[in-house]
Enzyme design. Structure first.
Site: not given
Ligand SMILES: C[S@@+](CC[C@H](N)C(=O)[O-])C[C@H]1O[C@@H](n2cnc3c(N)ncnc32)[C@H](O)[C@@H]1O
Length: 430
Positions: A236, A238-240, A242, A257, A284, A303, A356
């Protein structure tokens, strides 16, 4: 100024009625660039102190304002926040908001607002002295109270009252960047600087030497250890933040993502930083993992989407818009994503799970349950050594006896605290 105050009224109304984040409300009501700093400060201060403001207003209102005059109530909260917490001259607050309320409602409501605000001005000192009790709305207090004792909740409350500092992760030479930006070198290598001002105008932003990332958010990737040359799936991504850490440490990264627009931000961020572009997949995660037949990953970073309740310091709206139901909903998705991840991980590979969230349902309980149902996974305890690379202060309190990473807003409080994060490191064994 009156323009920015009326925008603030709309934003506050949208957040509290629609239960949306400040950033989303700001996009709807587009804030003029010259007003942005004032509107941010005004709305965020109001949200941080809303429980006190609500109590003080309801004490002075015999009955609730009719629905069509609701905007007057939001304007009153903002005006009260300016008087009590922002030290704006009282005449300026009264003139501006009473005028605004008259335009939006009628002269009777404006007269009532004028009387309330005059009382608030007269009783300012006693309100501030006696407002110790209220902070968390009832539902949010329930969320905290399930997992933390009274003392811890008190410390969380203390830590989330103020605007947090800004943390950045640098590509290299954190000591040099701390000196250059007049910042503080944190034990993990983040550089902490005072909040305020335009981030994009700071040295090193345009040249791509660093990115914004709370210290707590940077710790899970450090817990992975040396990732150079490893094939890592950032599930997961975005926004990137990690993904950038992984790339900077030399991993071969696939960033997945579900959100196309958030992945666009990821691409822009990685391009600005001049890091090698990862393989990017918009899907997904559940579908991707179900159909996965490729070469298995050495490590998966999950994440997971979560309630975001750990970011309360910078997003005070969270305590007014999140409820237990949100946590339960996210926990179900997290369980599904965790279960689906196992098939794409090679034997002896590492699964790093993080959120988080301050709620243990999304953290500790989630992983204890996973380990019960996946006997071929074992917990690799995270140690202080993994995350404390510079030793400028102890980070021992961030590691639980079980070997989880659990940060809380009051950790490193004297340096400005941190977001609440949870992380656990698991290994797929035979
Ligand atoms: C906590 S944020 C991630 C932050 C990112 N890892 C970072 O360090 O910048 C969670 C992410 O999960 C994505 N997300 C939500 N449901 C998802 C799914 N079923 N599959 C993949 N990504 C998903 C969201 O779009 C969001 O960008």
């Amino acid at each position: 100024m009156s323009e920015s105050r009326s925008t603030a009224v709309l934003i506050l109304e949208n957040i509290l009625k629609r239960h949306i984040f400040f950033s989303e409300a700001k996009n709807r009501d587009s804030v003029a660039p010259q007003d942005a700093a004032f509107v941010n400060m005004l709305v965020l201060t109001t949200l941080r102190r809303l429980s006190v403001l609500k109590k003080e207003l309801s004490r002075r209102m015999k009955k609730k304002l009719p629905e069509k005059m609701a905007s007057a109530e939001y304007a009153l909260y903002l005006a009260m926040a300016e008087i009590l917490y922002m030290n704006t001259p009282e005449y300026a607050v009264l003139n501006s908001y009473v005028d605004l309320i008259k335009k939006q409602t009628d002269k009777y409501i404006a007269g009532f607002a004028n009387a309330v605000l005059r009382k608030i001005c007269a009783e300012k000192e006693s309100i501030l002295q006696n407002s110790g009790g209220e902070f968390f709305p009832q539902e949010f207090f329930r969320i905290l109270n399930r997992d933390y004792n009274k003392r811890a909740v008190g410390k969380i409350r203390e830590a989330v009252q103020h605007e947090p500092p800004l943390d950045i992760t640098v590509k290299k030479d954190p000591e040099r960047w701390a000196a250059r930006l007049n910042g503080r070198l944190m034990p993990n290598g983040s550089v902490r600087i005072a909040a305020g001002g335009r981030i994009s105008e700071l040295p090193g932003y345009i040249s791509g030497d660093w990115w914004v990332q709370d210290i707590a958010a940077s710790l899970p990737v450090l817990a992975l250890g040396d990732v150079k040359g490893l094939r890592v799936l950032d599930m997961c991504a975005a926004p990137g933040g990690k993904t950038a850490q992984l790339l900077n440490a030399g991993a071969e990264v696939t960033s997945l993502d579900i959100s196309e627009s958030r992945l666009k931000t990821l691409k822009d961020n990685i391009a600005r930083l001049g890091l090698p572009m990862p393989e990017i997949i918009c899907a997904d995660g559940l579908d991707y993992l179900e159909k996965f037949r490729g070469v298995k990953y050495d490590a998966i970073l999950l994440d997971a989407p979560c309630s975001a309740t750990g970011t309360l310091r910078r997003h005070p709206e969270i305590m007014h818009i999140k409820c237990l139901r949100d946590i339960e909903k996210q926990a179900l998705l997290q369980t599904e994503l965790l279960n689906a991840s196992v098939g794409a991980l090679r034997q002896n590979g590492t699964l790093l799970y993080c959120v988080c969230s301050i709620s243990k349902d999304e953290g500790e309980k989630q992983i204890r349950e996973f380990l019960k149902t996946h006997r071929y996974f074992r917990l690799l305890p995270i140690t202080e050594r993994d995350i404390n690379l510079f030793g400028t202060e102890s980070l021992a309190d961030l590691i639980t006896p079980e070997g989880f990473l659990r940060t809380l807003p009051f950790h490193l409080a004297s340096a400005g605290g941190m977001d609440s994060f949870f992380a656990a490191k698991l290994q797929k064994v035979a």
